[in-house]
Design a protein around this motif. Structure first.
Motif, PDB file in Angstrom:
ATOM      1  N   GLU A  71       5.717   0.824 -12.871  1.00  0.00           N
ATOM      2  CA  GLU A  71       5.649   1.769 -11.647  1.00  0.00           C
ATOM      3  C   GLU A  71       4.521   1.473 -10.713  1.00  0.00           C
ATOM      4  N   ILE A  72       3.663   0.687 -11.026  1.00  0.00           N
ATOM      5  CA  ILE A  72       2.586   0.119 -10.013  1.00  0.00           C
ATOM      6  C   ILE A  72       3.252  -0.379  -8.593  1.00  0.00           C
ATOM      7  N   PHE A  73       4.494  -0.720  -8.776  1.00  0.00           N
ATOM      8  CA  PHE A  73       4.854  -1.459  -7.752  1.00  0.00           C
ATOM      9  C   PHE A  73       5.785  -0.522  -6.652  1.00  0.00           C
ATOM     10  N   ASN A  74       5.814   0.842  -7.037  1.00  0.00           N
ATOM     11  CA  ASN A  74       6.279   1.700  -6.241  1.00  0.00           C
ATOM     12  C   ASN A  74       5.302   2.920  -5.628  1.00  0.00           C
ATOM     13  N   LEU A  75       4.248   2.806  -6.286  1.00  0.00           N
ATOM     14  CA  LEU A  75       2.947   3.717  -6.090  1.00  0.00           C
ATOM     15  C   LEU A  75       2.521   3.472  -4.361  1.00  0.00           C
ATOM     16  N   LYS A  76       2.675   4.697  -3.674  1.00  0.00           N
ATOM     17  CA  LYS A  76       2.378   4.397  -2.187  1.00  0.00           C
ATOM     18  C   LYS A  76       0.668   4.902  -2.197  1.00  0.00           C
ATOM     19  N   ARG A  77      -0.252   3.712  -2.158  1.00  0.00           N
ATOM     20  CA  ARG A  77      -1.611   3.994  -2.342  1.00  0.00           C
ATOM     21  C   ARG A  77      -2.472   2.813  -1.637  1.00  0.00           C
ATOM     22  N   ILE A  78      -1.670   1.810  -1.221  1.00  0.00           N
ATOM     23  CA  ILE A  78      -2.261   1.135  -0.223  1.00  0.00           C
ATOM     24  C   ILE A  78      -2.612   1.455   1.230  1.00  0.00           C
ATOM     25  N   LYS A  79      -3.639   1.782   1.541  1.00  0.00           N
ATOM     26  CA  LYS A  79      -3.657   2.616   2.951  1.00  0.00           C
ATOM     27  C   LYS A  79      -4.327   1.569   3.819  1.00  0.00           C
ATOM     28  N   ILE A  80      -3.511   1.395   4.815  1.00  0.00           N
ATOM     29  CA  ILE A  80      -3.971   0.189   5.719  1.00  0.00           C
ATOM     30  C   ILE A  80      -3.584   0.714   7.186  1.00  0.00           C
ATOM     31  N   ALA A  81      -4.509   0.769   8.047  1.00  0.00           N
ATOM     32  CA  ALA A  81      -4.258   1.035   9.527  1.00  0.00           C
ATOM     33  C   ALA A  81      -3.659   2.865   9.551  1.00  0.00           C
ATOM     34  N   ARG A  82      -3.960   3.550   8.720  1.00  0.00           N
ATOM     35  CA  ARG A  82      -3.829   4.911   8.676  1.00  0.00           C
ATOM     36  C   ARG A  82      -2.374   5.252   8.139  1.00  0.00           C
ATOM     37  N   ALA A  83      -1.854   4.093   7.696  1.00  0.00           N
ATOM     38  CA  ALA A  83      -0.624   3.986   7.008  1.00  0.00           C
ATOM     39  C   ALA A  83      -0.540   3.649   5.692  1.00  0.00           C
ATOM     40  N   VAL A  84       0.396   4.098   4.905  1.00  0.00           N
ATOM     41  CA  VAL A  84       0.325   4.020   3.209  1.00  0.00           C
ATOM     42  C   VAL A  84       1.405   3.079   2.943  1.00  0.00           C
ATOM     43  N   PHE A  85       1.170   2.190   1.806  1.00  0.00           N
ATOM     44  CA  PHE A  85       2.154   1.045   1.706  1.00  0.00           C
ATOM     45  C   PHE A  85       2.251   0.925  -0.033  1.00  0.00           C
ATOM     46  N   SER A  86       3.311   0.640  -0.595  1.00  0.00           N
ATOM     47  CA  SER A  86       3.368   0.345  -1.805  1.00  0.00           C
ATOM     48  C   SER A  86       3.554  -1.357  -2.060  1.00  0.00           C
ATOM     49  N   LEU A  87       3.144  -1.683  -3.119  1.00  0.00           N
ATOM     50  CA  LEU A  87       3.505  -3.249  -3.361  1.00  0.00           C
ATOM     51  C   LEU A  87       4.895  -3.762  -3.090  1.00  0.00           C
ATOM     52  N   ASN A  88       5.774  -2.712  -3.154  1.00  0.00           N
ATOM     53  CA  ASN A  88       7.258  -3.135  -2.910  1.00  0.00           C
ATOM     54  C   ASN A  88       7.407  -3.137  -1.213  1.00  0.00           C
ATOM     55  N   ASP A  89       6.491  -2.273  -0.785  1.00  0.00           N
ATOM     56  CA  ASP A  89       6.622  -2.408   0.799  1.00  0.00           C
ATOM     57  C   ASP A  89       6.269  -3.659   1.442  1.00  0.00           C
ATOM     58  N   ILE A  90       5.058  -4.306   0.700  1.00  0.00           N
ATOM     59  CA  ILE A  90       4.578  -5.523   1.327  1.00  0.00           C
ATOM     60  C   ILE A  90       5.821  -6.479   0.908  1.00  0.00           C
ATOM     61  N   GLU A  91       5.844  -6.622  -0.367  1.00  0.00           N
ATOM     62  CA  GLU A  91       6.745  -7.770  -0.855  1.00  0.00           C
ATOM     63  C   GLU A  91       8.194  -7.835   0.034  1.00  0.00           C
ATOM     64  N   HIS A  92       8.982  -6.578  -0.154  1.00  0.00           N
ATOM     65  CA  HIS A  92      10.179  -6.537   0.374  1.00  0.00           C
ATOM     66  C   HIS A  92      10.353  -6.305   1.954  1.00  0.00           C
ATOM     67  N   GLY A  93       9.459  -5.296   2.313  1.00  0.00           N
ATOM     68  CA  GLY A  93       9.517  -4.974   3.750  1.00  0.00           C
ATOM     69  C   GLY A  93       8.637  -6.161   4.351  1.00  0.00           C
ATOM     70  N   ILE A  94       7.687  -6.505   4.247  1.00  0.00           N
ATOM     71  CA  ILE A  94       7.031  -7.225   5.078  1.00  0.00           C
ATOM     72  C   ILE A  94       7.293  -9.091   4.854  1.00  0.00           C
TER      73      ILE A  94
END
Length: 226
Positions: A71-94
């Motif tokens: 479940e840690i890959f879906n957690l939205k708790r990475i706060k950068i530039a006043r936005a919140v990301f998940s690990l999946n956002d970084i891997e698959h989105g960026i």
């Protein structure tokens, strides 16, 4: 060339690996201005350096702070530039340029935010898959990714991972590679390109070998990360 943001990502990953407090540096991440982040990460090498380090750092932080499994890959708790990301956002989105997590890498996901699309790499580098999974290797050869060395470092982690995860059956002429290569087949350029990659890493002719995929049990390896 290094900048404030890539250096910050290196420092956060180094602290996370040593189990030290990352709160102060994470606060700096949160207060970054979006426009400055976009302007500073203006090449794919800079983007890959920053986001791979951040991904690996928060993989460890999430595992330590949440005590959760996959479940840690879906957690939205990475706060950068006043936005919140998940690990999946970084891997698959960026890093995969807003692709769906499933679909072998062929399908673009139109639902990612404009901010993620702006931050995304211009060209997907298949080696990022090994860089994101290198945090699970028992023998780690790279402490953090450095934009001045990232080409060399990505090649190293690719070879390290493939050598560890690939099995040969010389009697049946079969290669068994990790199934995440199949899951993101388009990123690797298709089966022929995967086989060519294996030939390059092992420095041998594999024309007579059949390529098969074995389950890469990433979630089981979570428990071994300190």
């Amino acid at each position: 060339m290094k900048n404030y943001y890539t250096t910050l990502s290196e420092e956060i990953l180094s602290l996370a690996k040593s189990g030290k407090d990352t709160v102060t540096l994470r606060r700096q991440l949160f207060y970054i201005r979006q426009a400055k982040l976009e302007k500073s990460l203006n090449t794919d090498d800079l983007k890959k350096t920053f986001w791979i380090n951040i991904y690996n750092a928060f993989y460890l932080i999430n595992l330590k702070e949440t005590k959760q499994g996959k479940e840690i890959f879906n957690l939205k708790r990475i706060k950068i530039a006043r936005a919140v990301f998940s690990l999946n956002d970084i891997e698959h989105g960026i890093l995969r340029k807003y692709k769906f997590r499933i679909g072998f890498g062929y399908i673009t996901n139109p639902f990612y935010s404009d901010f993620i699309k702006t931050l995304a790499v211009n060209k997907v580098d298949y080696r990022i898959h090994f860089a994101l999974r290198s945090i699970n290797l028992e023998k780690k050869t790279i402490d953090y990714f450095d934009c001045e060395e990232i080409e060399k470092q990505l090649t190293i982690v690719t070879k390290d991972f493939i050598r560890l995860e690939t099995e040969f059956d010389n009697e049946s002429k079969t290669i068994r590679a990790s199934d995440f290569l199949l899951s993101y087949l388009r990123d690797f350029g298709g089966k022929k390109s995967v086989k060519k990659l294996l030939e390059t890493v092992f420095e041998r002719d594999l024309n007579e070998y059949k390529l098969r995929f074995k389950t890469y049990k990433r979630t089981e390896k979570l428990q071994r990360v300190s």
